[in-house]
Enzyme design. Sequence first.
Site, mmCIF file in Angstrom:
data_model
loop_
_atom_site.group_PDB
_atom_site.id
_atom_site.type_symbol
_atom_site.label_atom_id
_atom_site.label_comp_id
_atom_site.label_asym_id
_atom_site.label_seq_id
_atom_site.Cartn_x
_atom_site.Cartn_y
_atom_site.Cartn_z
ATOM 1 N N GLY A 328 36.232 30.900 38.062
ATOM 2 C CA GLY A 328 35.819 30.607 39.431
ATOM 3 C C GLY A 328 36.768 31.213 40.447
ATOM 4 O O GLY A 328 37.363 32.278 40.235
ATOM 5 N N SER A 329 36.952 30.519 41.554
ATOM 6 C CA SER A 329 37.741 31.065 42.665
ATOM 7 C C SER A 329 39.234 31.135 42.383
ATOM 8 O O SER A 329 39.975 31.732 43.162
ATOM 9 C CB SER A 329 37.497 30.239 43.929
ATOM 10 O OG SER A 329 36.183 30.446 44.394
#
Length: 732
Positions: A328-329
């Site tokens: 993810g981020s």
Amino acid sequence: MTVLKNLHQELSRFRLRLIAAAAFVLFCFGLLVARLLFLQVVQHDTLLERAESNRVSVVPIVPNRGLIVDRHGVVLASNYSAYTLEITPSKVADLDQTIDQLSTVLDIQPRDRRRFRRLMDESKNFESLPIRTKLTDTEVARFAAQRFRFPGVDIKARLFRNYPLGEVGSHLLGYIGRINQAEKKAMDDWSEEDLANYRGTEYIGKLGLEQAYERELHGQTGFEEMETSAGGRAVRRLRNRPPTPGNTLHLSIDIKLQAMVERLFGDRRGALVAMDPRNGEVLAFVSKPTFDPNLFVDGIDADSWRELNESPDKPLLNRALRGTYPPGSTFKPFMSIAALNSGKRAASTVIMDNLTYSFGGRTFGSPETDRPGPKDMRLAIVSSSNVYFYSLANEMGVDLIHDQLEPFGFGRKTEIDLLGEVAGDLPSTEWKKRKFKRPEQQKWYAGETISLGIGQGYNNFTALQVATAVSTLSTGGLRFRPRLVQDIVDVVRHESRRTASDALTPLALRPADTKVVLNAMNGVTLEGTSRQVFAGAAYTSGGKTGTAQAVGLRPGERYAAIKADERKRDHSWYIAFAPVENPTIALAVIVENGSWGSSAAAPIARRVLDYVLAGTYPSEEDIALTQQAKTMAPIGTPRRVADVPLPGQAASAPQSATAASSAASGAMSAASGAAGANPATSAGPATPAATRAPRPAGPPAPAGSGASSAPTALHDPRAAAQATRPSPGASR
């Protein structure tokens, strides 16, 4: 005349017969002499050895297995002696009848019978197999009184492994178990010396550190030479060599920190790895859910095994080592350093974020909470802009991303001192050709690159890999192989052998570039997605939240449509390092299906940093709410780390090192004397509680650190292919 002639003939025949008889006698006597010479001279050594073996019985003495202790000397794995009721199937005429009769004398449960049958399937018929373990003195005396009724059944004193803290740290410690047929076959390739050292040993490490450091923990087998009578009865001891106990593993793990993190997870699934970026020492290595390794020591029963093996939560899976997830981020800071290092984008370059990014006729979205506007690199990290990193991935291309980030440890094994680590996936065009078999699957499409920028698509890494990458980034490129074992202590020579992490070649990162990224990660805790979690912290830290898709979304499908299924919710990530000025801890934490990174993973990270840097332990109220993802900054009154006892202990200090050493020596002595002792009259066994062992000389623990398991990875490749089409809310 005729008479004289006949007499002469008779005498001649008589002499001939006499000579023949004498020759035959001499020939027979020669055979006897030859045989005597052959036996007495030629075969002297062989026959003497055979005679001695009939007269002398060599009994191996299994050594006391080495202890495992944490960085502060808390004993995590020890030994104790106990009595077992054992049956040798080859010496029993009717096995079922014998077991039925034994059940009238001792308590034998159905699970004991099932375990015994399973051991029979894995062992040879002439081996002695336990049907009951950990007998009390009363049970031993009861059987001894009726021993004559049960030929082929005996009581033996054996050493058992004990994990005093139960489920705490089970995945890193592992467990020992009985040697099975496959392992015995593998031992055929061992050297004669190694095979001799394992003579009489029935248990070896099966998982975790118990497996990885088996040779260090096992020790050296001793022996006793006993003179026996013709009936096989021991007459006297000729000579003996005592066994050498195994070495003690002194870990870098802080078991109190480990236990705290496991509590903070509650019933949720996930992993956390915290390490010292200055040397690669691992401070916490958490995989949830856990299991009790004590279940495996004397053979796990079928019901317990079925419960563990068939649980949808996969408690036997070491998620920190083998669970792979899209980051993810949390991938965005690494994309940034890759862009700066390769010169593809400057930190000052501004990208207009309109919350959507179009490429190849498809639209890639942003979380609903994102705000549009122009963003440079720092603001893109702080606000977790998807559009900024979509465009960056497109500019860099998959192969450049791979080449820049592979040195951080993504997509390859970290070579931690555990077995079974998986490499994860850092995609490239070559990687895809190796990964898939069909030609149409091997081609890399430009649209697949877009999702890589926000940590989705084919990206899949372990928490250990992410933590190692954070450690490297936080130090400006210093790299170390992560290690769980800090020292190996020889308990006989009282010498400590340092097993410091191997320093790898540093990455050639420009200080100005790393400063940009680390400053932005610090901004995440001050004004970004984790500002509420780190409000009021007594130290400076850098971090990044991440919310990664667990399953792909079909075109037009909204996240809310699948959110109702808990196991399809997004994974919650957080990476962190602190203090910003001179990091002494770096970590990565993932909560499976925990949704937002700031709501589930970041609060756990905050409390780990508080523990290590501020020496504080969360309140019981705070722990309860954090388990439910209902906290941000800590609530209630935090406690001093030194004031909080370990699980299952009172607030008083654990047993002393001397007591722990005495308990281990007693266990070894009990096992050594098992061959000739009468168990019914021997001292009864005792199971030690959590103990402290001496801490060898070494570097001090980090400031405030409280100095006072063939599962497969979780990631589904089909989900990876679907995840290349993110929708709004794909990465936060």
